[in-house]
Write a protein that holds these residues in place. Structure first.
Motif, short mmCIF file in Angstrom:
data_model
loop_
_atom_site.label_atom_id
_atom_site.label_comp_id
_atom_site.label_asym_id
_atom_site.label_seq_id
_atom_site.Cartn_x
_atom_site.Cartn_y
_atom_site.Cartn_z
N GLY A 174 -15.16 39.44 10.53
CA GLY A 174 -15.73 40.54 9.15
C GLY A 174 -14.60 41.55 9.25
N LYS A 175 -14.94 42.26 10.87
CA LYS A 175 -14.21 43.59 10.21
C LYS A 175 -12.97 43.24 9.71
CE LYS A 175 -15.98 47.01 12.06
NZ LYS A 175 -16.26 48.06 13.67
N PHE A 176 -12.28 42.46 10.48
CA PHE A 176 -11.13 42.27 10.63
C PHE A 176 -10.24 41.38 9.40
CE2 PHE A 176 -11.20 41.21 15.49
CZ PHE A 176 -10.87 43.28 15.93
N ALA A 177 -11.55 40.80 9.15
CA ALA A 177 -10.81 39.93 7.53
C ALA A 177 -10.75 41.37 6.49
CB ALA A 177 -12.06 38.96 7.16
N ALA A 178 -11.99 41.87 6.77
CA ALA A 178 -12.34 42.71 5.60
C ALA A 178 -10.31 44.16 5.39
CB ALA A 178 -13.20 44.01 5.36
N THR A 179 -10.72 44.36 6.44
CA THR A 179 -9.38 44.59 6.30
C THR A 179 -7.94 44.23 6.24
OG1 THR A 179 -8.76 44.58 8.28
CG2 THR A 179 -10.05 46.86 7.89
N LEU A 180 -8.10 43.03 6.85
CA LEU A 180 -6.62 41.90 6.94
C LEU A 180 -6.84 42.28 5.07
CD1 LEU A 180 -3.66 40.07 7.41
CD2 LEU A 180 -6.18 38.69 8.04
N GLY A 181 -7.77 41.78 4.43
CA GLY A 181 -7.67 41.07 3.24
C GLY A 181 -6.79 42.67 1.99
N LEU A 182 -7.61 43.81 1.86
CA LEU A 182 -6.50 44.82 2.17
C LEU A 182 -5.30 44.54 2.46
CD1 LEU A 182 -9.04 47.30 1.76
CD2 LEU A 182 -9.18 45.57 0.12
N SER A 183 -4.49 44.56 3.65
CA SER A 183 -3.58 44.73 3.74
C SER A 183 -2.84 43.54 3.27
CB SER A 183 -3.01 44.90 5.34
OG SER A 183 -2.06 44.98 6.24
N THR A 184 -3.01 43.05 3.38
CA THR A 184 -2.54 41.31 2.83
C THR A 184 -2.30 41.64 1.06
OG1 THR A 184 -3.04 39.76 4.12
CG2 THR A 184 -2.34 39.19 1.86
N LEU A 185 -3.02 42.20 0.46
CA LEU A 185 -2.89 42.23 -1.14
C LEU A 185 -1.84 43.35 -0.88
CD1 LEU A 185 -6.64 42.34 -2.15
CD2 LEU A 185 -4.52 40.66 -3.06
N LYS A 186 -1.85 44.49 -0.25
CA LYS A 186 -0.73 45.36 -0.31
C LYS A 186 0.38 45.08 -0.12
CE LYS A 186 0.62 50.08 1.55
NZ LYS A 186 0.28 50.88 1.99
N ALA A 187 0.77 43.81 0.66
CA ALA A 187 2.26 43.81 0.94
C ALA A 187 2.45 42.69 -0.09
CB ALA A 187 1.50 43.09 2.65
N ILE A 188 1.94 41.58 -0.37
CA ILE A 188 2.27 41.65 -1.63
C ILE A 188 2.31 41.63 -2.62
CG2 ILE A 188 1.58 39.37 -3.11
CD1 ILE A 188 -0.88 38.84 -1.40
N GLU A 189 1.64 43.21 -3.15
CA GLU A 189 2.19 43.79 -4.55
C GLU A 189 3.40 44.17 -4.13
OE1 GLU A 189 -1.01 45.95 -4.34
OE2 GLU A 189 -2.63 44.53 -5.12
N GLU A 190 3.15 45.28 -2.68
CA GLU A 190 5.00 45.61 -2.54
C GLU A 190 6.00 44.67 -2.21
OE1 GLU A 190 3.86 47.73 0.82
OE2 GLU A 190 3.17 49.25 -0.41
N GLY A 191 6.01 43.15 -2.83
CA GLY A 191 6.76 42.45 -2.74
C GLY A 191 7.26 42.14 -0.75
N LYS A 192 6.54 42.41 0.37
CA LYS A 192 6.73 42.47 1.14
C LYS A 192 6.01 40.68 2.34
CE LYS A 192 6.96 47.50 2.15
NZ LYS A 192 5.83 47.82 3.54
N LEU A 193 4.80 39.99 1.69
CA LEU A 193 4.17 39.11 2.01
C LEU A 193 4.71 38.15 0.50
CD1 LEU A 193 3.22 37.69 4.18
CD2 LEU A 193 1.47 38.25 3.29
N LYS A 194 5.32 36.79 0.99
CA LYS A 194 5.46 35.79 0.11
C LYS A 194 4.11 34.83 0.20
CE LYS A 194 10.09 35.64 -0.25
NZ LYS A 194 11.58 35.17 -0.19
N LEU A 195 3.18 34.98 -0.22
CA LEU A 195 1.73 34.39 0.14
C LEU A 195 0.52 34.30 -0.67
CD1 LEU A 195 -0.65 35.06 3.47
CD2 LEU A 195 -1.68 35.11 1.68
N ARG A 196 -0.46 33.77 -0.82
CA ARG A 196 -1.05 33.36 -2.76
C ARG A 196 -2.55 34.02 -1.56
NH1 ARG A 196 -1.28 28.04 -5.99
NH2 ARG A 196 -2.86 29.36 -6.15
N LEU A 197 -3.40 34.52 -1.41
CA LEU A 197 -4.73 34.66 -1.36
C LEU A 197 -5.69 34.42 -1.96
CD1 LEU A 197 -6.32 36.36 0.98
CD2 LEU A 197 -6.65 38.54 -0.23
N GLY A 198 -6.53 33.08 -1.58
CA GLY A 198 -7.25 33.00 -2.44
C GLY A 198 -8.60 33.54 -2.05
N GLY A 199 -9.03 34.27 -0.92
CA GLY A 199 -10.50 34.56 -0.62
C GLY A 199 -10.00 34.73 0.60
#
Length: 463
Positions: free
Chosen positions: A162-187
């Motif tokens: 769960g700690k990994f998931a919380a930090t990964l969720g934020l890291s994933t969002l940042k990478a998506i916003e910066e155009g580095k990651l082509k992914l849709r985060l559902g939750g």
């Protein structure tokens, strides 16, 4: 022979600059390595669901399963012990989460399971670094696959995961916003998750006293150590807090006649899920070795006649042979002790703020907890949830819970409460391993979380 047919499919290997991958001939499975940093190799395994429904208005979801520990193998434990298509007897699991989504298992952090580092100095030391490696992995897997990009990804975690998931969720969002990651985060879904160690250790004594497992003397001693841990965390003495956590686990065990930390209704070793032989992850004390039962979880799991034996033998035998790409010098779980020890300084750090950030960004956050779990007790989970600064918290807390039932069985199996993008499930009769203890409710909770277009009828009803 039928049970081994899925393992006998011919694999096709292909190489890319920082990855090696393989797949079954029918394309139902992919797996491989990503070099997330030089000499740091992370292993992943993706299953495509045979229940997939193509609905343009409701894309088929993918679940990324993150195991706990730190150092427990999602590829081994989450896959074969909890939610994957086959159990440890290599027989089909009738409650596999593939009924609702594709499944992506990752051995995280590097050094866990089949993941490995070429230099032990490359182990991560905190959740944020682990999230950075995971984000790199997702970039390598998703950015070149337009089919995967169409599916929303749901990060589902258990225990320390769960700690990994919380930090990964934020890291994933940042990478998506910066155009580095082509992914849709559902939750993000946090199952019996170690989000706030302080709140969990403070819950242990009062909970066990309420269920007659310890007496007033045991309560006084456990509360004293728990308060000590609270102060150590407050003062940033996280290594000391980890050592005190070990001391508290030993005290709880001696005061309770060895209660099972994964199901407080049982003695240690009675639960078939947590009945495992402790691997020696650390020589520091008994408590760390006891917790390592989770890292090497279910090592006494017995396979059917002709099977491979325990989980270690299964993973290092028939599974390693099927996968073909595991280096000869890599043993499943061989570096797990190093993973846990490297993260000891971050083990007791809370991640409540990260959950708050996810909620503020509009990410759907689901929290679920087994009723009889001790190590990540519901009492502790409710305590940290009440610390959230999210502006919808009070409305969430004021809402009534909805009871849940499975199929035609009218016995209450759980409760749920939702407000906006925060959802909570209380799973009755379950310990730490919710999908194992209550597969019906767990599977249909997944249906709720992912809004899967699966056509099978729901197994539970609400009133």
């Amino acid at each position: 022979m039928e049970k081994l047919c899925i393992l006998a499919l011919v694999s096709v290997l292909f190489l890319v600059p920082t990855a090696i991958a393989a797949r079954t001939q029918d394309g139902s499975e992919d797996w491989g390595y990503v070099e997330v940093r030089p000499k740091a190799h992370m292993f992943w395994w993706l299953y495509r669901s045979p229940y997939r429904v193509e609905d343009p208005s409701k894309p088929w979801p993918i679940i990324l399963w993150l195991q706990g520990g730190p150092g427990a193998s999602g590829v081994g434990i989450g896959n074969f012990q909890e939610v994957g298509p086959l159990d440890t007897n290599l027989k089909p699991r009738n409650s596999t989460w593939l009924q609702k989504a594709d499944l992506l298992f990752v051995d995280n952090p590097v050094g866990t399971g089949f993941s490995f580092v070429e230099d032990t100095a490359l182990f991560v030391t905190d959740d944020v670094d682990a999230a950075a490696d995971l984000t790199t992995l997702l970039e390598k897997i998703f950015n070149r696959n337009e089919s995967l990009q169409k599916s929303p990804l749901f990060i589902v975690a258990e225990s320390y995961g769960g700690k990994f998931a919380a930090t990964l969720g934020l890291s994933t969002l940042k990478a998506i916003e910066e155009g580095k990651l082509k992914l849709r985060l559902g939750g993000v879904a946090l199952g019996d998750s170690w989000i706030s160690p302080e709140d969990f250790v403070l819950s242990w004594g009062p909970l066990l006293k309420d269920v007659s497992r310890i007496d007033d003397n045991g309560l006084e001693k456990s509360n004293s150590v728990a308060q000590e841990i609270k102060e150590q965390i407050k003062n940033g003495k996280l290594d000391d807090a980890t050592n005190s956590w070990s001391k508290l686990e030993n005290l709880i065990s001696s005061s309770s006649s060895n209660v099972d930390f994964y199901n407080f209704l049982l003695d240690s070793g009675m639960d078939p899920v947590s009945s495992v032989t402790a691997i020696e992850l650390s020589k520091r004390n008994i408590a760390l070795n006891r917790y390592s039962r989770y890292l090497g979880s279910l090592r006494k799991s017995t396979l059917s006649p002709g099977g491979e034996g325990d989980l270690d033998t299964l993973m290092n035998g028939v599974i390693k042979r099927k996968l073909k790409i595991i280096p000869n010098n890599v043993t499943w779980g061989g570096q797990s002790d190093g993973v846990f020890n490297a993260m000891a300084g971050d083990f007791m750090r809370p991640r409540i703020d990260e959950v708050d950030q996810l909620l503020a960004k509009g990410v759907n956050v689901t929290i679920y907890n087994g009723q009889v779990d001790l190590i990540c007790a519901t009492k502790g989970t409710e305590a940290w949830v009440e610390k959230l600064k999210w502006d919808g918290l009070q409305q969430f807390l004021n809402k009534s819970r909805t009871p849940l039932f499975c199929g035609s069985d009218r016995f209450t199996k759980g409760f749920t409460r939702s407000y906006k993008n925060l959802h909570f499930y209380w799973i009755l009769g379950a310990g730490h391993f919710v999908p194992v203890d209550q597969p019906c409710i767990a599977l249909n909770m997944v249906d709720d979380i992912t809004q899967s277009p699966a056509v099978s009828a729901p197994l539970y009803t609400r009133t």
